[in-house]
Motif scaffolding. Structure first.
Motif, PDB file in Angstrom:
ATOM      1  N   ALA A 165       3.847  -2.361  -3.891  1.00 49.67           N
ATOM      2  CA  ALA A 165       2.883  -3.275  -4.504  1.00 49.67           C
ATOM      3  C   ALA A 165       2.921  -4.627  -3.805  1.00 49.67           C
ATOM      4  O   ALA A 165       3.989  -5.096  -3.387  1.00 49.67           O
ATOM      5  CB  ALA A 165       3.215  -3.472  -5.978  1.00 49.67           C
ATOM      6  N   LYS A 166       1.746  -5.226  -3.683  1.00 50.24           N
ATOM      7  CA  LYS A 166       1.708  -6.629  -3.247  1.00 50.24           C
ATOM      8  C   LYS A 166       1.910  -7.475  -4.486  1.00 50.24           C
ATOM      9  O   LYS A 166       1.119  -7.414  -5.420  1.00 50.24           O
ATOM     10  CB  LYS A 166       0.379  -7.000  -2.594  1.00 50.24           C
ATOM     11  CG  LYS A 166       0.391  -8.458  -2.113  1.00 50.24           C
ATOM     12  CD  LYS A 166      -0.985  -9.046  -1.925  1.00 50.24           C
ATOM     13  CE  LYS A 166      -1.628  -9.513  -3.192  1.00 50.24           C
ATOM     14  NZ  LYS A 166      -1.041 -10.752  -3.776  1.00 50.24           N
ATOM     15  N   ALA A 167       2.988  -8.250  -4.508  1.00 45.39           N
ATOM     16  CA  ALA A 167       3.240  -9.122  -5.656  1.00 45.39           C
ATOM     17  C   ALA A 167       2.247 -10.284  -5.630  1.00 45.39           C
ATOM     18  O   ALA A 167       1.659 -10.593  -4.588  1.00 45.39           O
ATOM     19  CB  ALA A 167       4.670  -9.642  -5.591  1.00 45.39           C
ATOM     20  N   ALA A 168       2.070 -10.915  -6.786  1.00 43.88           N
ATOM     21  CA  ALA A 168       1.132 -12.040  -6.889  1.00 43.88           C
ATOM     22  C   ALA A 168       1.538 -13.171  -5.948  1.00 43.88           C
ATOM     23  O   ALA A 168       2.711 -13.537  -5.884  1.00 43.88           O
ATOM     24  CB  ALA A 168       1.105 -12.550  -8.322  1.00 43.88           C
ATOM     25  N   GLN A 206      -9.489  -7.206   1.110  1.00 41.47           N
ATOM     26  CA  GLN A 206      -9.872  -5.975   1.810  1.00 41.47           C
ATOM     27  C   GLN A 206      -8.846  -5.653   2.904  1.00 41.47           C
ATOM     28  O   GLN A 206      -8.476  -4.498   3.127  1.00 41.47           O
ATOM     29  CB  GLN A 206     -11.280  -6.109   2.402  1.00 41.47           C
ATOM     30  CG  GLN A 206     -11.723  -4.802   3.038  1.00 41.47           C
ATOM     31  CD  GLN A 206     -13.204  -4.739   3.324  1.00 41.47           C
ATOM     32  OE1 GLN A 206     -13.997  -5.491   2.747  1.00 41.47           O
ATOM     33  NE2 GLN A 206     -13.585  -3.860   4.229  1.00 41.47           N
ATOM     34  N   ARG A 207      -8.366  -6.718   3.554  1.00 42.13           N
ATOM     35  CA  ARG A 207      -7.353  -6.545   4.607  1.00 42.13           C
ATOM     36  C   ARG A 207      -6.099  -5.889   4.026  1.00 42.13           C
ATOM     37  O   ARG A 207      -5.519  -4.980   4.606  1.00 42.13           O
ATOM     38  CB  ARG A 207      -7.036  -7.929   5.198  1.00 42.13           C
ATOM     39  CG  ARG A 207      -6.085  -7.948   6.367  1.00 42.13           C
ATOM     40  CD  ARG A 207      -6.778  -7.477   7.642  1.00 42.13           C
ATOM     41  NE  ARG A 207      -5.843  -7.462   8.771  1.00 42.13           N
ATOM     42  CZ  ARG A 207      -4.955  -6.497   8.990  1.00 42.13           C
ATOM     43  NH1 ARG A 207      -4.886  -5.466   8.179  1.00 42.13           N
ATOM     44  NH2 ARG A 207      -4.130  -6.564  10.034  1.00 42.13           N
ATOM     45  N   TRP A 208      -5.654  -6.361   2.849  1.00 43.58           N
ATOM     46  CA  TRP A 208      -4.482  -5.778   2.211  1.00 43.58           C
ATOM     47  C   TRP A 208      -4.752  -4.336   1.796  1.00 43.58           C
ATOM     48  O   TRP A 208      -3.903  -3.468   1.959  1.00 43.58           O
ATOM     49  CB  TRP A 208      -4.065  -6.608   0.991  1.00 43.58           C
ATOM     50  CG  TRP A 208      -3.087  -7.706   1.302  1.00 43.58           C
ATOM     51  CD1 TRP A 208      -2.035  -7.638   2.168  1.00 43.58           C
ATOM     52  CD2 TRP A 208      -3.062  -9.032   0.748  1.00 43.58           C
ATOM     53  NE1 TRP A 208      -1.350  -8.844   2.180  1.00 43.58           N
ATOM     54  CE2 TRP A 208      -1.963  -9.714   1.317  1.00 43.58           C
ATOM     55  CE3 TRP A 208      -3.850  -9.710  -0.176  1.00 43.58           C
ATOM     56  CZ2 TRP A 208      -1.619 -11.038   0.993  1.00 43.58           C
ATOM     57  CZ3 TRP A 208      -3.514 -11.027  -0.498  1.00 43.58           C
ATOM     58  CH2 TRP A 208      -2.420 -11.677   0.082  1.00 43.58           C
ATOM     59  N   ALA A 209      -5.949  -4.098   1.248  1.00 44.64           N
ATOM     60  CA  ALA A 209      -6.280  -2.738   0.795  1.00 44.64           C
ATOM     61  C   ALA A 209      -6.218  -1.771   1.974  1.00 44.64           C
ATOM     62  O   ALA A 209      -5.670  -0.670   1.876  1.00 44.64           O
ATOM     63  CB  ALA A 209      -7.666  -2.722   0.159  1.00 44.64           C
ATOM     64  N   GLU A 210      -6.748  -2.216   3.113  1.00 43.74           N
ATOM     65  CA  GLU A 210      -6.767  -1.348   4.299  1.00 43.74           C
ATOM     66  C   GLU A 210      -5.367  -1.121   4.874  1.00 43.74           C
ATOM     67  O   GLU A 210      -5.146  -0.177   5.611  1.00 43.74           O
ATOM     68  CB  GLU A 210      -7.683  -1.962   5.377  1.00 43.74           C
ATOM     69  CG  GLU A 210      -9.153  -1.839   4.996  1.00 43.74           C
ATOM     70  CD  GLU A 210     -10.064  -2.742   5.826  1.00 43.74           C
ATOM     71  OE1 GLU A 210     -11.287  -2.647   5.655  1.00 43.74           O
ATOM     72  OE2 GLU A 210      -9.549  -3.567   6.626  1.00 43.74           O
ATOM     73  N   THR A 269       6.018 -12.070   0.589  1.00 44.36           N
ATOM     74  CA  THR A 269       6.108 -12.624   1.941  1.00 44.36           C
ATOM     75  C   THR A 269       5.850 -11.579   3.034  1.00 44.36           C
ATOM     76  O   THR A 269       5.072 -11.829   3.964  1.00 44.36           O
ATOM     77  CB  THR A 269       7.513 -13.236   2.142  1.00 44.36           C
ATOM     78  OG1 THR A 269       7.770 -14.120   1.042  1.00 44.36           O
ATOM     79  CG2 THR A 269       7.607 -13.989   3.443  1.00 44.36           C
ATOM     80  N   ALA A 270       6.502 -10.418   2.910  1.00 46.66           N
ATOM     81  CA  ALA A 270       6.386  -9.402   3.973  1.00 46.66           C
ATOM     82  C   ALA A 270       4.926  -8.989   4.184  1.00 46.66           C
ATOM     83  O   ALA A 270       4.495  -8.773   5.326  1.00 46.66           O
ATOM     84  CB  ALA A 270       7.236  -8.183   3.620  1.00 46.66           C
ATOM     85  N   LEU A 271       4.150  -8.916   3.100  1.00 45.24           N
ATOM     86  CA  LEU A 271       2.745  -8.495   3.236  1.00 45.24           C
ATOM     87  C   LEU A 271       1.833  -9.645   3.645  1.00 45.24           C
ATOM     88  O   LEU A 271       0.692  -9.419   4.048  1.00 45.24           O
ATOM     89  CB  LEU A 271       2.260  -7.855   1.930  1.00 45.24           C
ATOM     90  CG  LEU A 271       2.869  -6.468   1.660  1.00 45.24           C
ATOM     91  CD1 LEU A 271       2.577  -6.024   0.239  1.00 45.24           C
ATOM     92  CD2 LEU A 271       2.346  -5.434   2.659  1.00 45.24           C
ATOM     93  N   GLN A 298      11.449   1.989  11.094  1.00 44.02           N
ATOM     94  CA  GLN A 298      12.471   0.966  11.375  1.00 44.02           C
ATOM     95  C   GLN A 298      11.875  -0.455  11.415  1.00 44.02           C
ATOM     96  O   GLN A 298      12.598  -1.432  11.604  1.00 44.02           O
ATOM     97  CB  GLN A 298      13.159   1.248  12.734  1.00 44.02           C
ATOM     98  CG  GLN A 298      13.904   2.573  12.788  1.00 44.02           C
ATOM     99  CD  GLN A 298      14.993   2.664  11.725  1.00 44.02           C
ATOM    100  OE1 GLN A 298      15.820   1.762  11.607  1.00 44.02           O
ATOM    101  NE2 GLN A 298      14.967   3.719  10.930  1.00 44.02           N
ATOM    102  N   LEU A 299      10.576  -0.537  11.284  1.00 41.04           N
ATOM    103  CA  LEU A 299       9.904  -1.836  11.422  1.00 41.04           C
ATOM    104  C   LEU A 299      10.362  -2.835  10.348  1.00 41.04           C
ATOM    105  O   LEU A 299      10.434  -2.496   9.163  1.00 41.04           O
ATOM    106  CB  LEU A 299       8.387  -1.607  11.298  1.00 41.04           C
ATOM    107  CG  LEU A 299       7.514  -2.800  11.638  1.00 41.04           C
ATOM    108  CD1 LEU A 299       7.520  -3.058  13.137  1.00 41.04           C
ATOM    109  CD2 LEU A 299       6.083  -2.543  11.166  1.00 41.04           C
ATOM    110  N   ILE A 300      10.672  -4.060  10.782  1.00 50.18           N
ATOM    111  CA  ILE A 300      11.100  -5.108   9.839  1.00 50.18           C
ATOM    112  C   ILE A 300      10.052  -6.213   9.846  1.00 50.18           C
ATOM    113  O   ILE A 300       9.710  -6.740  10.911  1.00 50.18           O
ATOM    114  CB  ILE A 300      12.468  -5.716  10.250  1.00 50.18           C
ATOM    115  CG1 ILE A 300      13.516  -4.604  10.407  1.00 50.18           C
ATOM    116  CG2 ILE A 300      12.929  -6.760   9.235  1.00 50.18           C
ATOM    117  CD1 ILE A 300      14.868  -5.098  10.905  1.00 50.18           C
ATOM    118  N   ALA A 301       9.554  -6.576   8.666  1.00 48.47           N
ATOM    119  CA  ALA A 301       8.552  -7.645   8.608  1.00 48.47           C
ATOM    120  C   ALA A 301       9.214  -8.978   8.955  1.00 48.47           C
ATOM    121  O   ALA A 301      10.382  -9.213   8.619  1.00 48.47           O
ATOM    122  CB  ALA A 301       7.929  -7.717   7.224  1.00 48.47           C
TER     123      ALA A 301
END
Ligand SMILES: Cc1cc2nc3c(=O)[nH]c(=O)nc-3n(C[C@H](O)[C@H](O)[C@H](O)COP(=O)(O)O)c2cc1C
Length: 413
Positions: free
Chosen positions: A22-25, A46-50, A330-332, A347-350
């Motif tokens: 989930a993307k937190a507020a 839309q960017r987040w949804a995609e 933050t990561a998103l 293995q990707l780290i934001a």
């Protein structure tokens, strides 16, 4: 790839989230004139949804335009024009993701420069030492104010449903109004809304009742509360358990556990500093997990925790510990496609934008400015710039907020 993070999850209301991420507020401070969502907010969501996140929770939307958590905030009231909110929900659902609106009232956490109506359970101002003057002086709410506030939350929730959002999240954390009622440090009332935790939580419980009475049964109703305020004598994890036990009796679809307030900003990772050497990496990265695990023991509804997750392995650890949904902010902001990218590279780290200057307060404001800059960039259709200069971002942010504060004064008048 078969990670537990990518398994669907069905909520008590019957809605299914496509995955456990989930993307937190995150308050965007990106409203158009009139405190409404505009084209840049649509592009951002839309960017987040995609990007493959299963649940998008919006930044906090105000239930009363006279009380804002910050400039450039969004307001949704009973008589607001619903069209811009319909467009917002539609953009956020472009990829089968669920979108919920977080709804909030700041209470005493209102910047003095913003003005408006500063309410709190009692007339106790924010204590931020030499920075205290930056915040408004609150007046204690009357019984009538409380009844009107409950109705406002219900009205905003209903409007969110009518606009096409799949649910709402009531913000009961981070020192805002509901959290001020929950804390014995800010709630000194001697009526039925003050005193023992059973009374201090009455506002939150009444709000959930009022919302459920107005929305459809298949509309998700979620709550964000602190696992603790991290202040001596404040709302603690035993209080949080009592609140969860009461919420168990209501139709609540998800409880997100967080922590802290403006006076004690644990939601920015400070709580982790007190963690033991044992299992430190996990604690530092998913820093509310230990509190959440303990509180979740009494919960019958699904639980989400947010704070410090940047790697898939950590998200999986959170799930392995019995938490249902992993929240990320933050990561998103640094990588809106993180869930889809993890499917290709586990293995990707934001990128971690945390600024490490000597002055901790300034570092935390600069970190927020870097994160918010990414939201603005995505709103313009650009990619995040992970190595953005903190100093430049901070100066830019201050100038921007000044302009938005001025625009809000015109909105108020
Ligand atoms: C720019 C920014 C704005 C935020 N705004 C909100 C908000 O409106 N409501 C809320 O509940 N939390 C808000 N938060 C807190 C996040 O939801 C989250 O709890 C916190 O950032 C820790 O998670 P993270 O480490 O994944 O970012 C905000 C955080 C950031 C960085």
């Amino acid at each position: 790839m078969s990670s537990p993070a990518f398994t669907p999850f069905t909520l008590p209301c019957g809605a299914t989230l496509p995955n456990r991420l989930a993307k937190a507020a995150m308050e965007e401070n990106m409203s158009d004139e009139g405190q409404i969502p505009g084209p840049n907010m649509l592009r951002l969501y839309q960017r987040w949804a995609e990007g493959g996140t299963g649940l998008l929770i919006t930044g906090n939307v105000m239930v009363d335009g006279r009380a804002m958590t910050g400039p450039g905030g969004i307001v949704l009231e009973k008589d607001s024009d619903i069209a811009p909110f319909k467009a917002w929900a539609e953009a956020a659902k472009k990829n089968n993701s669920q979108v919920w609106m977080q709804i909030n009232h700041p209470g005493r956490q209102v910047y003095a420069a913003m003005g408006g109506d500063v309410l709190s359970p009692s007339n106790i101002a924010l204590d931020l030492g030499k920075h205290s003057h930056l915040f408004g002086k609150p007046r204690a709410m009357t019984h009538k104010n409380i009844q009107q506030l409950i109705q406002r939350f219900a009205d905003t929730a209903l409007k969110a449903e009518q606009a096409g959002f799949g649910g709402i999240q009531v913000h009961g954390a981070h020192g805002y109004l509901i959290s001020q009622f929950l804390s014995p440090l800010t709630n000194k009332r001697n009526d039925e809304f003050g005193g023992a935790i059973e009374n201090r939580m009455k506002l939150l419980i009444s709000i959930i009742h009022a919302i459920r009475a107005q929305v459809s049964p298949n509309f998700a109703v979620a709550v964000k509360i602190n696992s603790a305020d991290f202040q001596r004598g404040g709302f603690d994890s035993d209080d949080a358990k009592t609140v969860i036990l009461a919420l168990n009796e209501l139709d609540v679809d998800l409880v997100e556990l967080s922590g802290g307030s403006y006076e004690s900003p644990a939601m920015q990772g400070n709580a982790a500093e007190s963690s033991s050497a044992d299992g430190r990496t996990l604690q530092r990265e998913a820093y509310f997990l230990d509190f959440a695990k303990e509180i979740a023991q009494v919960a019958t509804m699904p639980i989400m925790t947010t704070g410090g997750v940047r790697r898939l392995a950590i998200a999986e650890d959170v799930l392995a510990n019995g938490i249902d949904i992993v929240g990320m902010g933050t990561a998103l902001a640094m990588n809106p496609s993180l869930p889809n990218d993890w499917k290709k590279n586990d293995q990707l780290i934001a990128h971690n934008p945390a600024v490490q200057w000597k002055d901790k307060t300034l570092s935390s404001i600069a970190t927020m400015a870097v994160i918010k800059r990414q939201l603005q960039r995505m709103g313009k259709g650009l990619e995040p710039k992970v190595n953005a200069s903190p100093l430049f971002s901070l100066i830019r942010d201050r100038l921007r907020l000044k302009k938005l504060t001025k625009r809000y004064h015109e909105f108020l008048n």
